[in-house]
Design an enzyme around this catalytic site. Sequence first.
Site, PDB file in Angstrom:
ATOM      1  N   SER A 110      35.553  33.872  40.084  1.00 40.27           N
ATOM      2  CA  SER A 110      35.798  34.015  41.510  1.00 40.27           C
ATOM      3  C   SER A 110      36.981  33.125  41.911  1.00 40.27           C
ATOM      4  O   SER A 110      38.062  33.251  41.334  1.00 40.27           O
ATOM      5  CB  SER A 110      34.520  33.680  42.292  1.00 40.27           C
ATOM      6  OG  SER A 110      34.593  34.158  43.610  1.00 40.27           O
ATOM      7  N   ASP A 302      30.794  44.878  40.995  1.00 33.82           N
ATOM      8  CA  ASP A 302      31.400  43.881  41.882  1.00 33.82           C
ATOM      9  C   ASP A 302      32.215  44.581  42.965  1.00 33.82           C
ATOM     10  O   ASP A 302      33.210  45.246  42.685  1.00 33.82           O
ATOM     11  CB  ASP A 302      32.301  42.952  41.057  1.00 33.82           C
ATOM     12  CG  ASP A 302      32.799  41.743  41.833  1.00 33.82           C
ATOM     13  OD1 ASP A 302      32.727  41.751  43.077  1.00 33.82           O
ATOM     14  OD2 ASP A 302      33.257  40.782  41.188  1.00 33.82           O
ATOM     15  N   HIS A 331      29.051  40.884  42.378  1.00 32.50           N
ATOM     16  CA  HIS A 331      29.939  39.757  42.080  1.00 32.50           C
ATOM     17  C   HIS A 331      29.191  38.583  41.458  1.00 32.50           C
ATOM     18  O   HIS A 331      29.699  37.907  40.559  1.00 32.50           O
ATOM     19  CB  HIS A 331      30.627  39.329  43.382  1.00 32.50           C
ATOM     20  CG  HIS A 331      31.621  38.235  43.220  1.00 32.50           C
ATOM     21  ND1 HIS A 331      32.761  38.367  42.457  1.00 32.50           N
ATOM     22  CD2 HIS A 331      31.656  36.970  43.730  1.00 32.50           C
ATOM     23  CE1 HIS A 331      33.461  37.245  42.509  1.00 32.50           C
ATOM     24  NE2 HIS A 331      32.815  36.376  43.257  1.00 32.50           N
TER      25      HIS A 331
END
EC number: 2.3.1.31
Length: 362
Positions: A110, A302, A331
């Site tokens: 991320s 995601d 995610h």
Amino acid sequence: MSWGKLSPKANNVMIICHALSGSADVSDWWGPLLGPGKAFDTDKFFVVCMNSLGSPYGTASPVTAKNGDYSQGWYGADFPSTTIRDDVRLHKLVLDKLGVRKVAAVIGGSMGGMHVLEWAFFGKDYVRCIVPAATSSHQSAWAIGWGEAQRHAIRSDVKYKNGRYGFDDPPILGLEAARMTALLTYRSRDSLERRFGRDTGNKKKTQQQDSKTIPNNGTPIHSQGGADETPVAFDRADSNFAAQSYLRYQAKKFSDRFDSNCYIALTNKLDTHDLARGRTRTIAEALSLIQQPTLVLGIRSDGLYTLAEQEQIARAVPNAKLREIVSDDGHDAFLIEWSQLNWLLIGFLHENLPDIMQRAAL
């Protein structure tokens, strides 16, 4: 924070980069990957994680005292804007101070994956290999929009006061609304449907299964968890569905450990992310400059940093390969699918760092 020992040649450093709301304590959010015989093998690597600017858990942020003296107040909304690139340059200075000569691997997901990609631009003679997971080469319009919706929720709280609030009366409701919004981007529709459906649930059962704990020194990133466990009751007369209860509980847990100005600072930081900025005309050109062996990890479910974005990175980086984390949890799968991650990472590290992976423990 660090684990393991720096080798005599100062070349066995493994940098772990945290995500938006995480801290430098890797054991809180990637704990199952940390330790002897695991991907982050502390018998072989000097594992290091450093906090990003703007995070309330270290370095400097809106909750940092002015001139180191809280009697003078804290930075709050006056904290300057910072970028992913700023973080990496600052962290490089820390390693220089420690006498680090070479970084064996940089790994993160991320926001942490954005840091990973920036680390690569120090060159393959300094950084040997990288693993960006569930990330992007630049912040997309989609992700920028989600971030703005979250910031708007915070700023709409009457207690926000243009960021001039006190620690004793912060804009909790705005921060909780932002967190709820973010949580929906971290999971997938199928994940929530499977877990909750239209279940109204038994309140006690819901508490046991979904409330779990509030981390007192908390640092979990997107998913729940933590080292310190304090049971929490949750009761709202208008919580008709288990999905509502889950979101409200997680939002409350988050507001107990985070700061609104820090949240705004960090989400603004995400929006600055663009590997091409100041380097090349296009993203593809910037990615082509990354020469290290690269393992790109993507998640088909995601919806925030899509598999297509990971494919773009893998296509443009000359020595990259893409592997998929198989999960319908969206995610957050990069924080959940530990066994898959461990297997993928260990294989990649054996392939690209045999001198470290095959030697005896330090």
